[in-house]
Design a protein around this motif. Structure first.
Motif, short mmCIF file in Angstrom:
data_model
loop_
_atom_site.label_atom_id
_atom_site.label_comp_id
_atom_site.label_asym_id
_atom_site.label_seq_id
_atom_site.Cartn_x
_atom_site.Cartn_y
_atom_site.Cartn_z
N MET B 1 0.85 -1.20 0.00
CA MET B 1 0.00 0.00 0.00
C MET B 1 0.88 1.24 0.00
SD MET B 1 -3.20 0.93 0.22
CE MET B 1 -4.56 0.78 1.35
N LEU B 2 0.56 2.18 -0.87
CA LEU B 2 1.22 3.47 -0.84
C LEU B 2 0.51 4.29 0.22
CD1 LEU B 2 1.66 4.68 -4.50
CD2 LEU B 2 3.32 4.95 -2.69
N LEU B 3 1.16 4.54 1.33
CA LEU B 3 0.45 5.17 2.44
C LEU B 3 0.27 6.67 2.26
CD1 LEU B 3 2.20 3.31 5.36
CD2 LEU B 3 -0.08 2.94 4.48
N ALA B 4 1.26 7.29 1.65
CA ALA B 4 1.14 8.73 1.55
C ALA B 4 2.00 9.28 0.43
CB ALA B 4 1.58 9.39 2.86
N VAL B 5 1.49 10.35 -0.18
CA VAL B 5 2.28 11.15 -1.09
C VAL B 5 2.20 12.56 -0.54
CG1 VAL B 5 2.51 12.08 -3.41
CG2 VAL B 5 1.77 9.72 -3.08
N LEU B 6 3.34 13.17 -0.33
CA LEU B 6 3.32 14.49 0.28
C LEU B 6 4.29 15.39 -0.47
CD1 LEU B 6 2.94 15.11 3.94
CD2 LEU B 6 4.89 16.19 2.91
N ILE B 7 3.81 16.58 -0.78
CA ILE B 7 4.69 17.54 -1.45
C ILE B 7 4.73 18.79 -0.58
CG2 ILE B 7 5.13 18.85 -3.55
CD1 ILE B 7 3.54 16.75 -5.07
N ALA B 8 5.92 19.27 -0.29
CA ALA B 8 6.05 20.44 0.57
C ALA B 8 6.96 21.45 -0.09
CB ALA B 8 6.64 20.04 1.92
N ASN B 9 6.86 22.71 0.34
CA ASN B 9 7.79 23.69 -0.20
C ASN B 9 9.06 23.67 0.63
OD1 ASN B 9 7.30 25.05 2.15
ND2 ASN B 9 6.26 26.79 1.21
N SER B 10 9.99 24.57 0.27
CA SER B 10 11.31 24.46 0.91
C SER B 10 11.25 24.78 2.40
CB SER B 10 12.30 25.37 0.21
OG SER B 10 11.71 26.64 0.05
N GLU B 11 10.21 25.51 2.83
CA GLU B 11 10.12 25.81 4.26
C GLU B 11 9.37 24.73 5.03
OE1 GLU B 11 8.59 29.66 3.23
OE2 GLU B 11 10.42 29.32 2.09
N GLY B 12 8.93 23.73 4.32
CA GLY B 12 8.22 22.66 5.02
C GLY B 12 6.72 22.87 5.09
N ASN B 13 6.21 23.85 4.33
CA ASN B 13 4.74 23.97 4.28
C ASN B 13 4.18 22.97 3.28
OD1 ASN B 13 4.76 26.15 6.08
ND2 ASN B 13 5.35 27.50 4.38
N ILE B 14 3.07 22.39 3.65
CA ILE B 14 2.51 21.34 2.81
C ILE B 14 1.82 21.94 1.60
CG2 ILE B 14 0.93 19.38 2.77
CD1 ILE B 14 3.23 19.10 4.74
N LEU B 15 2.12 21.41 0.44
CA LEU B 15 1.43 21.85 -0.76
C LEU B 15 0.38 20.81 -1.17
CD1 LEU B 15 4.55 23.09 -2.71
CD2 LEU B 15 2.87 24.48 -1.51
N VAL B 16 0.77 19.56 -1.17
CA VAL B 16 -0.18 18.49 -1.48
C VAL B 16 0.04 17.39 -0.47
CG1 VAL B 16 -0.94 16.76 -3.14
CG2 VAL B 16 -0.12 18.97 -3.94
N GLU B 17 -1.06 16.81 -0.03
CA GLU B 17 -0.92 15.77 0.96
C GLU B 17 -2.02 14.75 0.67
OE1 GLU B 17 -0.35 16.48 5.50
OE2 GLU B 17 -2.47 16.63 5.06
N ARG B 18 -1.62 13.54 0.34
CA ARG B 18 -2.64 12.52 0.08
C ARG B 18 -2.28 11.28 0.87
NH1 ARG B 18 -4.85 11.54 -5.24
NH2 ARG B 18 -6.34 13.07 -5.00
N PHE B 19 -3.19 10.90 1.76
CA PHE B 19 -2.95 9.72 2.58
C PHE B 19 -3.89 8.60 2.15
CE2 PHE B 19 -1.35 12.93 5.56
CZ PHE B 19 -0.14 12.35 5.88
N ASN B 20 -3.43 7.39 2.29
CA ASN B 20 -4.30 6.23 2.03
C ASN B 20 -4.12 5.25 3.17
OD1 ASN B 20 -5.02 6.91 -0.84
ND2 ASN B 20 -2.78 6.89 -0.88
N GLY B 21 -5.20 4.92 3.81
CA GLY B 21 -5.12 3.92 4.86
C GLY B 21 -4.32 4.37 6.07
N VAL B 22 -4.18 5.70 6.25
CA VAL B 22 -3.53 6.19 7.46
C VAL B 22 -4.62 6.83 8.32
CG1 VAL B 22 -1.84 7.80 8.40
CG2 VAL B 22 -1.41 6.67 6.23
#
Lengths: 953, 147
Positions: B1-22
């Motif tokens: 299972m791919l649990l998560a895909v997360l994209i953040a900017n250089s300061e660590g702010n979340i741009l995209v966050e997709r969770f599966n089964g978490v």
């Protein structure tokens, strides 16, 4: 289609930081979403609004039920638009909103229409959305379309349906299972991804049908697998098939091995790796099978891709546990990875090297690790510390350099968890390696001189109080302890006072000086510190050099022998009714009411070093001893020698779960039956175990202690005590019946009825075996210990163990039979080796130290021979160990001893030698002809070829 | 299972966050764990150079692309190599959409498209499409060319 939400600037750099979503707010976006209702839809605008909504949702914003419903209804209007980009966004949006069942109905018709659309991509997306939001009833309606879609010639549509199938299998397995014909067809698809998805789904549908999986795997290994991903799946399924097909240890003809080996030459790295890992995980893998896999993993170690390096290292790390020798070839490559940029890789490299390294490479390795420790994060450091701890236990002779390393890193900066791991390790090493004690204690002393963690300081002081007085020069620790009284906070000061008192109590010569120090503590500004100092001054006597009372020592070193929960309830009750009488600690019940399940779980775990007060390895024994000595009937039995681990007497998940702990005293045994009632509607009372000891001639029952009441899910204990000849390791079999009065309980009120019914419950039998009379006590240096015992008490003999499953199985059987502590990691048998030496140590009943050296050899027919050398302080004990092995091994094989009265008599009349000779003859008869014993003719030189001495070294 | 895909900017702010089964309550924990992991290790890392970590039985592969950092988390069959495959698909799709390794601004400009790409690549925790050209066509609802 998403367009930039602000005007494009030619000069981007100027406002590169400016986010198009700056100041975005849910309320405003929901307002904007009204454009979805416009009669003339502006597709671009709508797309922008959806993008904003997606952004909000991806940021973790949630919509309330009402808002979500509103947006959902609005979005459904967008199906009217013909704009392709917008339609794609609408699909995504509906999935994100995942509407509830009563709303789904609104979109189903639109989606159904799309599912039959002539545009393939409408079909694919509609399938995915429908499957996401659908429930069972709707699924039966669309099942027909989905089945068609699986075999659709457009791979996107087929994949959409297949992946949907994988998800739906969780919720509606019976429906998806009907599609297996279509899925089977899709497995043959020429589109790579369709094959991948179809294979995954087909396997999930059939995973419980071993034969079908076998067939699937066999057919695919012959056909073509188009995508590397699908091939990885196939390899995983192969590994499962191999595992389930049972042990096929004949080298070379393991099913599918050739295929796996072929995959090692595949062009995709994923496939190579998967195959290599599968090979390393095969059970009983031979060196010949392992070599090609290790070779590719070694190549991966120097790959430019960190992921490959990591994956290879991780696999090698696992291999190192079972086949350390196979990995040594890679040591050089791994050593270069210690300086890897990626810290996960570097840590893994270190821990693997620590496992594969031999005694001679320890020093070099430690040097490298020292350089590396300063620039990794705490969580990695903890892993390294734990690896070093186990390395030190493996090579006790190297304790000096390893202990130095630990003390060095203890001085460096670090967080609490890291420091705690180091302190725990040092404590464990002190406990297991007697030689390391003094230096270890001094390292700890130095650490508390500058320790910022109160918890660690107090724990170390406690430990120091127990261990310090037993060292050769206890006075040198006093300075460190008294410094705490001067420099630290009140909690640490109080512990330091207690530690001082312990030194005073144990070391008579120090007592006057300790008194001087304790008197100073009476003027402390914290009341707890003052109280403790006063208490100890009064209990330790008059400050003269005289032996401290036993009671006082008990008071100082003993721990509270009352369960804390009972204490708490009693105190609460005491506080409730105001009374003039002082609280009487003797009124607190000592019976352990609820034995938390944690104890069971903890049994498997290594005892945590400091978290359990007092000496952790003996803490279970301590707890038992305390429990038993609190029962007046057993108080006269003397000192508890050994308590066994619990033996289950019931199957898992039965009405009543019972296990037994065997407590061995010098001339008694006590069986502690831990019972749990798992039926909420019942209350059991007067629970006892009726023990039939007719198969244990030397035992006679002397008393039982029934359990008054056993409510649902609250474990309780009942005891039965037996007398046996003093100091004799009597063995025997006991059969047990649980007897009790059962009362119905009204589940709603929890009250039990007044009348109960007597009932019985059959438990399984258990045995008291020779191993119960031997304590597992290790030695740090087996060779020295062996030589110090001298050859006088040595007894050597050879045994044929008959055909065994493997050498490792034979070794563990003998270890379990003797119940002794394996030393220097010799319990691990490298697979495929033909001979092995195992070292054991222990204490025999009567406190006699015993060392055992076992040499095993195995021949082609899997016959195992063993040479057993025993040394002990008492030659009778050495003799006894031989007897245990002699009778035990025969029993393991055929239960000769029990079934054959003649043989028993023979043993009585003629002694061990005759018994063994006949026993061996009978056994050999069995090996040659399992159907019945009769003499057979063998070649004249057969004996020479297979003489057992040949492989006993 | 791919649990998560997360994209953040250089300061660590979340741009995209997709969770599966978490489970929802663990997501915040994962988010901060990943962001910290990135802050600790991603400095000075070249575009698309993969880093890897594991946490208990869960694997994490992460990298930087332009101004954004990407994390994928998986377990069981999605081990480090499968994740490397996944992150490769994601980075190439991102580069395709943005035309180059994106700045944060460019990423946000193309946000809608990026969401669609991710939707095509990962379907509730399973890898669905792996070919960037196909993904490019799919997000415009064009049939793939390669069949």
């Amino acid at each position: 289609m998403a367009q930039p939400l602000v005007k494009k600037d030619d000069d981007r750099d100027e406002d590169a930081d400016y986010s198009p979503f700056l100041g975005i707010e849910k309320g405003a976006v929901l307002q904007e979403a009204r454009v979805f209702h416009d009669p003339q839809l502006d597709a671009r605008r709508c797309s922008q609004v959806i993008t904003k909504l997606l952004y909000l949702l991806n940021q973790g914003e949630t919509l309330t039920k009402v808002e979500a419903t509103e947006v959902f209804f609005a979005v459904t209007k967008l199906f009217q638009s013909k704009d392709i980009g917008l339609r794609r966004m609408v699909y995504l949006m509906i999935k994100e909103l995942s509407p509830c069942a009563d709303e789904v109905i609104i979109v189903t018709s639109s989606l159904m229409k799309d599912m039959n659309s002539r545009t393939d991509l409408f079909r694919a997306n509609a399938i995915r959305v429908l499957c996401r939001i659908t429930d069972g009833t709707l699924l039966t309606q669309i099942e027909r379309y989905l089945k068609q879609a699986i075999v659709d010639k457009n791979p996107v549509v087929a994949s959409a349906a297949l992946v949907s199938g994988i998800h739906l299998l969780q919720t509606n397995p019976e429906i998806v299972k009907r599609w297996s014909n279509e899925v089977q067809e899709a497995v043959q698809s020429r589109a790579a991804l369709v094959q991948f998805h179809a294979l995954a789904l087909l396997h999930q549908i059939r995973q419980n049908d071993r034969l079908a999986v076998n067939k699937l795997v066999a057919s695919l290994t012959k056909g073509t697998v188009r995508s590397p991903l699908a091939q990885c799946l196939l390899i995983r399924y192969i590994s499962q098939v191999i595992k389930e097909s049972g042990v096929n240890s004949q080298a070379g003809d393991r099913p599918f091995y050739d295929y796996l080996e072929g995959c090692l030459r595949h062009k995709a790295e994923v496939v190579i790796f998967e195959a290599a890992r599968t090979i390393t995980e095969l059970s009983n893998v031979t060196t010949r099978e392992l070599t090609p896999a290790i070779t590719v993993l070694q190549l991966f170690l120097s790959s430019s891709k960190p992921v490959l390096r990591f994956a290879a290292l991780r696999t090698l790390n696992k291999v190192a546990m079972t086949h350390p020798m196979a990995v040594t070839n890679c040591n050089i490559d791994m050593e270069s990875l210690i300086s890897d940029q990626n810290r996960s890789i570097a840590t893994l490299a270190i821990t693997t090297l620590l496992k594969t390294g031999n005694e001679s490479s320890v020093d070099r390795l430690m040097k490298q690790i020292t350089n590396f420790m300063s620039d990794i994060a705490d969580e990695f450091k903890i892993v390294v510390v734990e690896a070093i701890r186990s390395l030190c236990l493996k090579f006790p002779l190297k304790y000096r350099s390893l202990m130095n390393f630990l003390s060095n890193i203890l001085r460096e900066e670090g967080g609490f968890e890291y420091k705690k791991a180091i302190v725990d390790s040092i404590v464990i090493l002190i406990r297991d390696i007697p030689d390391a004690k003094e230096s270890g204690l001094l390292h700890l002393c130095e650490f508390i001189e500058d320790c910022e963690f109160t918890y660690l300081s107090t724990q170390i002081l406690h430990f120091l109080g127990n261990e310090g007085p037993k060292t050769s020069d206890p006075s040198k620790y006093i300075r460190y302890i008294y410094n705490r009284v001067i420099l630290e906070n009140a909690t640490v000061r109080a512990s330091a006072v207690s530690t001082l008192a312990k030194f005073g109590a144990m070391v008579d010569s120090l007592k006057p000086r300790i008194f001087v120090l304790l008197r100073r503590c009476v003027f402390d500004n914290d009341d707890e510190v003052r109280d403790r100092a006063t208490l100890y001054l009064n209990t330790l006597g008059d400050g003269s050099v005289a032996e401290t009372d036993k009671d006082v020592k008990e008071f100082l070193f003993g721990s509270l022998d009352i369960p804390l929960t009972n204490m708490e309830t009693s105190l609460k009750n005491y506080m409730q009714d105001p009374t003039e009488e002082p609280f009487d600690i003797n009124s607190v019940p000592r019976e352990v009411k609820s034995q938390p399940l944690a104890e069971k779980r903890a049994a498997g775990k290594k005892p945590a070093a400091l978290s359990t007060p007092a000496a952790a390895p003996t803490s279970a024994a301590d707890a038992y001893e305390r429990l038993l000595s609190s029962i007046p009937e057993f108080a006269s039995f003397g000192k508890l020698f050994k308590s066994s681990t619990p033996v289950e007497l019931t199957e898992a998940e039965t009405e009543y779960s019972v296990n037994v702990v065997k407590h061995i005293y010098d001339s008694h045994v006590v069986f502690q039956y831990n019972c749990t009632n798992t039926i909420p509607e019942q209350l059991l009372e007067n629970v006892t175990v009726i023990v039939d000891a007719s198969d244990a001639e030397e035992f006679s029952e002397v008393g039982t202690k029934p359990l008054r009441s056993l409510p649902y899910d609250t474990p309780g204990q009942t005891f039965v005590a037996f007398e046996k000849p003093e100091g004799v390791p009597a063995v025997g079999k006991f059969s047990n019946v649980l007897r009790f009065t059962v009362k119905e309980v009204d589940p709603s009120t929890g009250e039990a009825e007044d009348d109960g019914v007597e009932d019985e419950y059959q438990l399984e039998d258990f045995e008291v075996v020779a191993a119960d009379y031997i304590l597992k006590v290790g030695v740090s240096n087996f060779k020295n210990a062996w030589e110090s015992l001298g050859p006088d008490g040595e007894r050597v003999d050879e045994y044929g163990l008959g055909p065994r499953e493997s050498l490792a199985e034979a070794v563990s059987t003998v270890i379990n039979l003797l119940g002794m502590q394996p030393c220097e990691g010799t319990e691990a048998v490298p697979s495929n080796s033909r001979s092995h030496t195992c070292l054991l140590s222990g204490i025999y009943i009567g406190n006699v130290k015993v060392l055992v050296r076992l040499s095993f050899g195995i021949d082609g027919a899997k016959e195992v021979a063993m040479k057993l050398a025993v040394r002990s302080e008492d030659e009778n004990v050495s003799e006894a160990i031989h007897e245990i092995v002699a009778s035990g091994m025969y029993k393991v094989q055929t239960i000769l001893e029990e079934e054959d009265q003649k043989l028993k008599n023979l043993r009585k009349e003629m002694g061990k030698d005759a018994y063994e000779a006949v026993g061996t003859a009978l056994m050999e008869g069995n090996w040659y002809s399992p159907r019945g014993r009769y003499p057979v003719l063998v070649l004249w030189n057969y004996k020479e070829q297979h003489s057992k001495k040949e492989f006993v070294t | 299972m791919l649990l998560a895909v997360l994209i953040a900017n250089s300061e660590g702010n979340i741009l995209v966050e997709r969770f599966n089964g978490v489970p929802a309550e663990e997501r915040l924990h994962w988010r901060s764990f990943l962001v910290k992991l990135g802050a600790d290790n991603l400095r000075g890392v070249k575009n698309e150079e993969l880093l890897v970590a594991n946490h208990k039985s869960v694997y994490i592969v992460y990298t930087v692309l332009g101004d954004v950092s990407l994390f994928v988390v998986g377990k069981d069959e999605y081990d480090e190599l499968a994740l490397a495959e996944t992150i490769f698909v994601i980075t190439s799709a991102l580069k395709d959409v943005c035309g180059k390794p994106p700045t944060e601004r460019l990423f946000l400009d193309k946000y809608g498209k990026i969401c669609l790409c991710l939707d095509e690549i990962v379907w509730k925790g399973l890898l669905e499409n792996t070919d960037k050209d196909r993904i490019k066509r799919l997000i415009r609802l064009k049939p793939p060319t390669d069949f």
